[in-house]
Design a protein around this motif. Sequence first.
Motif, PDB file in Angstrom:
ATOM      1  N   VAL A   1       0.846  -1.188   0.000  1.00 56.83           N
ATOM      2  CA  VAL A   1       0.000   0.000   0.000  1.00 56.83           C
ATOM      3  C   VAL A   1       0.883   1.240   0.000  1.00 56.83           C
ATOM      4  CG1 VAL A   1      -1.698   1.317   1.324  1.00 56.83           C
ATOM      5  CG2 VAL A   1      -1.894  -1.169   1.175  1.00 56.83           C
TER       6      VAL A   1
ATOM      7  N   ILE B   1      -6.351  -2.814  -1.496  1.00 52.96           N
ATOM      8  CA  ILE B   1      -7.053  -2.350  -0.301  1.00 52.96           C
ATOM      9  C   ILE B   1      -8.522  -2.699  -0.404  1.00 52.96           C
ATOM     10  CG2 ILE B   1      -7.707  -0.323   1.055  1.00 52.96           C
ATOM     11  CD1 ILE B   1      -5.222   1.076  -0.150  1.00 52.96           C
TER      12      ILE B   1
ATOM     13  N   VAL C   1      -5.915  -0.796   7.958  1.00 45.56           N
ATOM     14  CA  VAL C   1      -6.067  -1.120   6.543  1.00 45.56           C
ATOM     15  C   VAL C   1      -6.136  -2.629   6.373  1.00 45.56           C
ATOM     16  CG1 VAL C   1      -5.099  -0.864   4.230  1.00 45.56           C
ATOM     17  CG2 VAL C   1      -4.751   0.928   5.953  1.00 45.56           C
TER      18      VAL C   1
END
Length: 125
Positions: free
Chosen positions: A2, A28, A100
């Motif tokens: 990410v 994600i 996340v």
Amino acid sequence: QVQLVESGGGLVQAGGSLRLSCAASGSISRINAMGWYRQAPGKQRELVATITSGGSTNYADSVKGRFTISRDNAENTVYLQMNSLKPEDTAAYYCNAGGVSGATAGGTYYGMDYWGKGTLVTVSS
């Protein structure tokens, strides 16, 4: 992997405005909270504002009434509208994505925390 990429920093006179953006990219599925932190030279990094996926916000006392945080969940992007800027707002501003979760070829992940590289805001008097 990410990545968070900030943009929108720059030089502005006291009383002026800037809008920071931060886009998260990668595999994600959900970001719980996104936020902005700042670090002035010789000082510790401090919270500026955070926003949850549901839209709940939290601000440092020093920016309340002047800064507004918002986010686009579909685009995994967070914004910081900064008005009535003061010289003491001068700092490197960092984007954070917390909680996340997602999936990669190696499997799923949960509860990860990521930081951007920062964007510099300079407010002249």
